[in-house]
Scaffold this active site. Structure first.
Site, PDB file in Angstrom:
ATOM      1  N   GLU A 143       1.248  -1.091   0.012  1.00  0.00           N
ATOM      2  CA  GLU A 143      -0.023  -0.195   0.090  1.00  0.00           C
ATOM      3  C   GLU A 143       0.961   1.347   0.416  1.00  0.00           C
ATOM      4  OE1 GLU A 143      -3.389   1.758   2.799  1.00  0.00           O
ATOM      5  OE2 GLU A 143      -2.332   0.493   3.777  1.00  0.00           O
ATOM      6  N   GLU A 240     -11.512   3.165   6.213  1.00  0.00           N
ATOM      7  CA  GLU A 240     -10.233   2.854   6.953  1.00  0.00           C
ATOM      8  C   GLU A 240     -10.605   4.883   7.320  1.00  0.00           C
ATOM      9  OE1 GLU A 240      -6.681   2.045   7.825  1.00  0.00           O
ATOM     10  OE2 GLU A 240      -6.433   2.897   5.659  1.00  0.00           O
TER      11      GLU A 240
END
Length: 259
Positions: A143, A240
């Site tokens: 990521e 998130e």
């Protein structure tokens, strides 16, 4: 339509961690993700998932000394044995929780090493973890994280991740496409999604610039959700974000998205 997964590290955090599973299920989420499971037993977590009929979508591999501001050790030469042990720890939890995706944090740039040394270490460690997880049909995710929230992080852009994917050369390694980080670093979200199609297996969402509910800020998430549906995205959308207040009070966006 893609399913939404509540991130239990950021949502429902007015109660202890294990109480958040019930809250997420009651709010309408079918899956959960979070940073780290390792302070809980696999038995307790598996029982919570079963009790509330939730899918464990994602968690992170151990990331070094978090309290000392380490953010992964994957790119840090000299810590390969520690990384290999972390792979086995993550595998234990993934198997017990039937989790098919593990995010491997890259770590920060370290002046003791050249960028190329860290890059080579990162590639070797990702290959190692991917080969082990492939035996269990588990994906490793990488990521890019924006430089504003995490200065000095090794992996910061989708373009960098694309090049790394090519050099890693493993079929079970994918990008974790966090649209919050991507908007800050690169923008052009739809064209980025189109360009990366087939190279990512998980998407995360949050408003920009404040990382709150996705119905605020500068990104038109309802439009992007529709585009992802049209494109046939079958993965999860991980939430998130940091709720502005009580998590349930800010879930109007979820109700609209699920209609």
């Amino acid at each position: 339509m893609a399913e939404f997964a509540a991130n239990l590290s950021t949502m429902f955090n007015d109660v202890p961690f294990k109480e958040r599973f019930a809250r997420a299920a009651k709010a309408g989420f079918k899956g959960v993700e979070y940073l780290f499971p390792y302070e809980e037993t696999v038995e307790d977590l598996a029982a919570l998932l079963k009790q509330h009929q939730l899918t464990q979508v994602l968690f992170n591999m151990p990331a070094g000394n978090w309290a000392a501001n380490e953010r992964g050790i994957t790119s840090i030469p000299g810590r390969e044995k520690e990384f290999a042990a972390d792979v086995q720890t993550a595998l234990k939890y993934a198997l017990a929780l039937n989790c098919k995706q593990i995010h491997t944090m890259a770590g920060k740039l370290d002046k003791q090493f050249t960028p190329e040394q860290q890059r080579e270490c990162y590639i070797r460690n990702i290959q190692h973890s991917a080969d082990i997880m492939a035996e269990h049909n588990i994906n490793i995710l990488i990521e890019p994280i924006n430089t504003r929230d995490m200065p000095g992080y090794f992996l910061t852009t989708q373009h960098q991740a694309e090049i790394l994917l090519k050099d890693i050369d493993r079929q079970n390694v994918f990008i974790q496409l966090d649209l919050y980080h991507c908007q800050i670093m690169e923008g052009d979200l739809l064209r980025t999604i189109e360009r990366l199609w087939g190279k990512f297996s998980h998407i995360q969402i949050a408003s920009v610039p404040e990382r709150h509910e996705p119905d605020s800020g500068e990104v038109n998430y309802p439009w992007l959700f529709n585009k992802l549906d049209e494109m046939g995205y079958q993965g999860w959308l991980g939430c998130e974000y940091h709720p502005i207040g009580y998590t349930e009070d800010g879930l109007g966006w979820l109700i609209k998205a699920q209609k």
